[in-house]
Every structure is written in C-alpha cells, then in structure tokens.
Scaffold this motif. Sequence first.
Motif, mmCIF file in Angstrom:
data_model
loop_
_atom_site.group_PDB
_atom_site.id
_atom_site.type_symbol
_atom_site.label_atom_id
_atom_site.label_comp_id
_atom_site.label_asym_id
_atom_site.label_seq_id
_atom_site.Cartn_x
_atom_site.Cartn_y
_atom_site.Cartn_z
ATOM 1 N N UNK A 1 0.851 -1.159 0.000
ATOM 2 C CA UNK A 1 0.000 0.000 0.000
ATOM 3 C C UNK A 1 0.897 1.222 0.000
ATOM 4 N N UNK A 2 0.527 2.175 -0.772
ATOM 5 C CA UNK A 2 1.447 3.278 -0.969
ATOM 6 C C UNK A 2 1.522 4.179 0.252
ATOM 7 N N UNK A 3 2.744 4.617 0.493
ATOM 8 C CA UNK A 3 3.058 5.419 1.668
ATOM 9 C C UNK A 3 2.163 6.648 1.778
ATOM 10 N N UNK A 4 1.923 7.314 0.650
ATOM 11 C CA UNK A 4 1.112 8.535 0.703
ATOM 12 C C UNK A 4 -0.297 8.252 1.227
ATOM 13 N N UNK A 5 -0.893 7.144 0.785
ATOM 14 C CA UNK A 5 -2.245 6.843 1.262
ATOM 15 C C UNK A 5 -2.221 6.461 2.738
ATOM 16 N N UNK A 6 -1.143 5.814 3.188
ATOM 17 C CA UNK A 6 -1.036 5.451 4.607
ATOM 18 C C UNK A 6 -0.783 6.686 5.472
ATOM 19 N N UNK A 7 -0.007 7.634 4.949
ATOM 20 C CA UNK A 7 0.204 8.889 5.680
ATOM 21 C C UNK A 7 -1.123 9.623 5.855
ATOM 22 N N UNK A 8 -1.951 9.603 4.792
ATOM 23 C CA UNK A 8 -3.253 10.267 4.873
ATOM 24 C C UNK A 8 -4.127 9.640 5.962
ATOM 25 N N UNK A 9 -3.907 8.358 6.231
ATOM 26 C CA UNK A 9 -4.664 7.680 7.281
ATOM 27 C C UNK A 9 -4.124 7.989 8.673
#
Length: 108
Positions: A1-9
Amino acid sequence: MFRKSLKKLGLARGRYNQIANFVLAQSEINIAIGDKAPEKYFQELAEQCDGGKKRYGGITKAAQMNANLRANCLPETLLGGTIPNYDAFLEERRKLMARKIQQWFEAL
C-alpha cells in the motif's frame, strides 16, 4: 500500500515504512498512483487488464499482471478487488516473501 495513502490515514512513519510494504515500481507508476487508496488503483489496474485505459505501466492482460504480483510477492486477490486492511496485507505479504526466499534456498 502506498506510503502517501497510509500517511493520509495518520499512520506513523514506523508503521508504513515496513519492509513488507515496499515494492519497486517505475517512477511514472508511482506518480500516477500518487496518494490514491489501494481500492482505487487496483480497481483501475483490473480495468486496464480488461481492455480499459492504460494508467499504470504497459501490462494489459490479467495473466501478466498476476505474474507481476506473484513476482513481487503481492497477493493476487488484490487484482480481484479483495483489498485487506493494512495489517492483514503485511501479514500475507510477509508469508509470500518468506515462501519465495525458501524456494530460492531450496533451489540452490
């Protein structure tokens, strides 16, 4: 899962910087995915492999994409729309990575 989407979470750096979360991808693909959630870009990948618009690289056949997922120790169910939560994904990917390493050693 891409880091950017995980950061958004709101996940901490130590949570998204897991070795089981890293996949090498062309810069163009990383840029195209951006901060899209896995549900979105895997749906688009499935559409791309079903004759839809090419958005992520040149793979346009499901069999090729599944081979690519296997080569990168990613669950093939991702292309079918089954997106596990992050912890379940990490657990499954670690198992796939361990299995591949075991096969390499057994082939020596």
